[in-house]
Scaffold this motif. Structure first.
Motif, PDB file in Angstrom:
ATOM      1  N   SER A 154       0.821  -1.225   0.000  1.00  0.00           N
ATOM      2  CA  SER A 154       0.000   0.000   0.000  1.00  0.00           C
ATOM      3  C   SER A 154       0.851   1.270   0.000  1.00  0.00           C
ATOM      4  CB  SER A 154      -0.951  -0.015   1.197  1.00  0.00           C
ATOM      5  OG  SER A 154      -1.859  -1.087   1.091  1.00  0.00           O
TER       6      SER A 154
ATOM      7  N   ALA B 220       2.529   1.964  -3.405  1.00  0.00           N
ATOM      8  CA  ALA B 220       1.661   2.450  -4.475  1.00  0.00           C
ATOM      9  C   ALA B 220       1.658   3.977  -4.558  1.00  0.00           C
ATOM     10  CB  ALA B 220       0.242   1.936  -4.280  1.00  0.00           C
ATOM     11  N   ILE B 221       1.930   4.642  -3.448  1.00  0.00           N
ATOM     12  CA  ILE B 221       1.951   6.111  -3.441  1.00  0.00           C
ATOM     13  C   ILE B 221       3.236   6.611  -2.795  1.00  0.00           C
ATOM     14  CG2 ILE B 221      -0.552   6.451  -3.479  1.00  0.00           C
ATOM     15  CD1 ILE B 221      -0.440   6.731  -0.442  1.00  0.00           C
TER      16      ILE B 221
ATOM     17  N   THR C 163       5.734   8.237  -3.949  1.00  0.00           N
ATOM     18  CA  THR C 163       6.132   9.615  -4.267  1.00  0.00           C
ATOM     19  C   THR C 163       5.443  10.605  -3.349  1.00  0.00           C
ATOM     20  OG1 THR C 163       6.445   8.987  -6.576  1.00  0.00           O
ATOM     21  CG2 THR C 163       6.238  11.336  -6.096  1.00  0.00           C
ATOM     22  N   GLN C 164       4.131  10.448  -3.197  1.00  0.00           N
ATOM     23  CA  GLN C 164       3.395  11.370  -2.322  1.00  0.00           C
ATOM     24  C   GLN C 164       3.857  11.263  -0.875  1.00  0.00           C
ATOM     25  OE1 GLN C 164       2.161   9.481  -4.591  1.00  0.00           O
ATOM     26  NE2 GLN C 164       0.814  10.650  -5.938  1.00  0.00           N
TER      27      GLN C 164
ATOM     28  N   SER D 292      -1.123  11.192  -9.877  1.00  0.00           N
ATOM     29  CA  SER D 292      -0.939   9.820  -9.417  1.00  0.00           C
ATOM     30  C   SER D 292      -1.438   9.670  -7.984  1.00  0.00           C
ATOM     31  CB  SER D 292       0.551   9.454  -9.491  1.00  0.00           C
ATOM     32  OG  SER D 292       0.766   8.154  -9.003  1.00  0.00           O
ATOM     33  N   GLY D 293      -2.196   8.603  -7.738  1.00  0.00           N
ATOM     34  CA  GLY D 293      -2.697   8.334  -6.392  1.00  0.00           C
ATOM     35  C   GLY D 293      -4.031   8.962  -6.087  1.00  0.00           C
ATOM     36  N   CYS D 294      -4.688   9.594  -7.090  1.00  0.00           N
ATOM     37  CA  CYS D 294      -5.966  10.263  -6.821  1.00  0.00           C
ATOM     38  C   CYS D 294      -7.155   9.312  -6.915  1.00  0.00           C
ATOM     39  CB  CYS D 294      -6.158  11.447  -7.766  1.00  0.00           C
ATOM     40  SG  CYS D 294      -6.381  10.973  -9.502  1.00  0.00           S
TER      41      CYS D 294
ATOM     42  N   GLU E 196      -6.277  15.482  -6.049  1.00  0.00           N
ATOM     43  CA  GLU E 196      -5.324  14.696  -5.274  1.00  0.00           C
ATOM     44  C   GLU E 196      -5.896  14.441  -3.882  1.00  0.00           C
ATOM     45  OE1 GLU E 196      -0.499  14.573  -4.801  1.00  0.00           O
ATOM     46  OE2 GLU E 196      -1.500  16.506  -4.916  1.00  0.00           O
TER      47      GLU E 196
END
Length: 605
Positions: free
Chosen positions: A227, A230-231, A233-234, A432-434, A602
């Motif tokens: 999990s 998957a995100i 970067t954020q 990405s991730g939204c 986002e």
């Protein structure tokens, strides 16, 4: 996972519900004759190895004694033992090679059969029951890894125990027949040999619970990492990586602790088995000493020879030391039985159709059971009450404050409202991730809705009988180790070669096809290893375009493509779906013509 084209969804679901649970003994059925041959060759290898040690020791000692005692030197037969030794060496080598060849062939046949069996059963189950706790990629990883782990039951449980048990039995019978020692000493030796097997058996029994615990912690550790990755970067930008990976670190520490405990137990079991064989050797030597007790130093050797042959004593000793190579691995692999049972239980649990169907309040899907074919993206539904037939009129889909999130994920789609009409594509954009892919998964029936509603022409989206009228291209692709034609025909089994070529032309792969020497018979490799990621995605898309579908959901269909190819592919897809619904997730921006679009914000943690 392809469903039989001639069977209805209700028949497939009924077959899955009444299919018996998988049992470990079922693993012998596909290639039982090969396993019999493998076990026979393995037993020949083991007995040849032990006999080679024993006869070599007997031969060397006998030859030495023949040279020391002039009386018997002229009668010692050097030729026969040497010939037997050479024969045993060749039998050991040939038996080992043959066992590896046959067992490997049997294992590959077993894995093929198991994969086909489980994947066919998976295709027949309602999706909401299959994936109540796992998303598609996690499901497939767990399914494949557990199937691959099942072979431990034969390779590290049945085969070693069968060969090891028979070897110990035969060696014990030889000792009882060949050594003229007291019955009490023979009994002690039998008890020590039996204890070596009992310790290995108890270790395997105790290892069942430990293997299950290791498996659970390992899977939890993996889920805790997926999990955040998957995100990533954020999380790095928001400086939340350390916070969000604390669960993974805790699971990793627990897993290392369990693995260290398993290693210590493994070492203890192996050491105990070795000690028992050493005690058996000491018992033999003490028994021989007892037989010869009372002789003077000058008459000890002749008396020993008159009562028992010294080469025979050495042969038995080497046999007891050599058989450790067969029995000690029983303790070394004490977790193998537990690993097999844990894998079997997980597979049965994943494929069980006995889970209750989610209620409308839980899923937002009016209790509909959804069945997705991940090769073709086809979604079909079945429910206790009759489902609506898809209308012949133009379609209008409406998402009303839809929220969806993969279980365990930090972010997802939140309160999305949009209308989609036939002939006008909808482009879903956003950082990405939204939750773009999550929203598409919810539309495809792979995820339950957290809230909101999806309607099609005024009725609940999940109350329609989709059959094969909904195509979904997800991020995880199913490309099998088959020919290009076989992979494409998963979307339309009866498709002709001309139809396959036309579909490849639509996705811009005609030139590539013409450059392949084998054409449609080109092998794609396991998971599409023989082709690039962009080619694999376009082949999966061509599979969907083999026949028209009322709804087409595409997740990043243009990934890895240059601008001209991307534009041509988009034009072909629009023409193919011009009278039906088309929803596309894409981060590429260019003049795509008349389209509706929605940009997801986002999501904040």
């Amino acid at each position: 996972m392809t469903k039989h084209p001639m069977r209805s969804h209700s028949e497939l679901d009924s077959a899955a519900r009444h299919a018996p649970a998988f049992r470990l003994r079922d693993m012998f059925k596909p290639s039982f004759d090969l396993w019999l041959i493998s076990w026979g060759l393995g037993l020949i290898t083991a007995l040849s190895m032990i006999a080679l040690l024993m006869i070599s020791g007997w031969f060397i000692t006998g030859a030495a004694l023949a040279g020391m005692i002039a009386v018997g030197s002229h009668s010692f037969n050097y030729m026969l033992p040497a010939g037997i030794i050479r024969m045993l060496a060749m039998a050991r080598t040939a038996g080992r090679y043959g066992e590896l060849m046959v067992s490997h062939h049997a294992v590959f046949d077993l894995l093929k059969t198991l994969r086909l069996r489980f994947f066919n059963r998976l295709a027949a189950l309602p999706l909401t029951q299959q994936r109540s706790a796992l998303q598609a990629s996690q499901y497939m990883h767990r399914l494949v890894s557990d199937i691959d782990k099942l072979d431990e039951f034969i390779l590290r449980v049945i085969s070693p125990w069968l060969i090891g048990g028979l070897s110990v039995l035969l060696l014990g019978l030889f000792i009882g027949w060949a050594l003229p020692i007291a019955s009490s000493f023979k009994l002690i030796i039998y008890v020590l040999l039996a204890l070596s097997l009992v310790i290995a058996l108890l270790a395997s029994y105790n290892g069942i619970a430990q293997a299950k615990q290791l498996s659970q912690v390992s899977e939890a550790r993996r889920q805790q990492l997926l999990s955040p990755l998957a995100i990533i970067t954020q999380l790095l930008l928001w400086q939340q990586w350390q916070t969000q990976t604390q669960g993974y670190v805790a699971q990793d520490n627990q897993l290392q602790k369990l693995q260290w405990q398993a290693q210590k137990r493994r070492s203890v079991y192996m050491l105990l088995i070795q000690w028992l064989f050493y005690l058996a050797v000491l018992t033999v030597l003490f028994a021989i000493y007892s037989v010869t007790q009372g002789g003077s130093e000058t008459t000890l050797l002749p008396k020993l020879q008159s009562v028992i042959e010294v080469p025979l004593v050495l042969a038995v000793t080497l046999g007891l030391l050599g058989i450790q190579e067969i029995v000690v691995p029983l303790g070394q692999h004490y977790l193998a039985l537990g690993n097999s049972i844990a894998a079997k239980d997980r597979l049965n649990d994943l494929l069980s159709s006995s889970r209750p169907t989610p209620t409308p309040n839980q899923t937002g899907q009016a209790g509909a059971n959804t069945n997705t074919n991940t090769n073709t993206g086809t979604v079909s539904t079945s429910a206790p009450k009759p489902l609506h037939r898809l209308p012949q009129a133009p379609l209008q889909a409406e998402l009303i404050y839809v929220s969806a999130k993969i279980e365990g994920a930090l972010v997802g789609a939140k309160e999305v409202s949009v209308t989609v009409n036939s002939g006008t594509p909808l482009i879903i954009k956003g950082p990405s991730g939204c939750g773009k892919s999550t929203l598409l998964q919810a539309l495809a029936g792979e995820l339950p809705l957290q809230s909101g509603e999806i309607q099609l022409n005024g009725k609940n989206w999940f109350e329609y009988d989709w059959q094969d009228q909904l195509g979904y291209l997800g991020q995880q692709l199913d490309i099998f180790d088959q020919s290009l034609a076989a992979n494409l025909r998963l979307g339309k089994p009866e498709a002709s070669d001309e139809e396959l070529i036309a579909a490849l032309d639509k996705v811009g792969l005609l030139g590539w096809l013409q450059a392949q020497p084998q054409g449609l018979d080109t092998a794609l490799g396991e998971y599409g290893a023989a082709i690039s990621g962009g080619q694999a995605r376009r082949i999966a898309l061509a599979r969907l375009l083999l026949k028209p579908r009322r709804v087409l959901l595409l997740d990043e269909p243009f990934a890895g493509l240059d601008a001209p190819t991307r534009a041509q592919l988009w034009q072909n897809v629009r023409e193919h779906q011009q009278q039906n619904l088309l929803i596309v997730v894409s981060h590429h921006q260019w003049d795509m013509g008349l389209c509706d679009s929605i940009s997801l914000p986002e999501t904040q943690l």
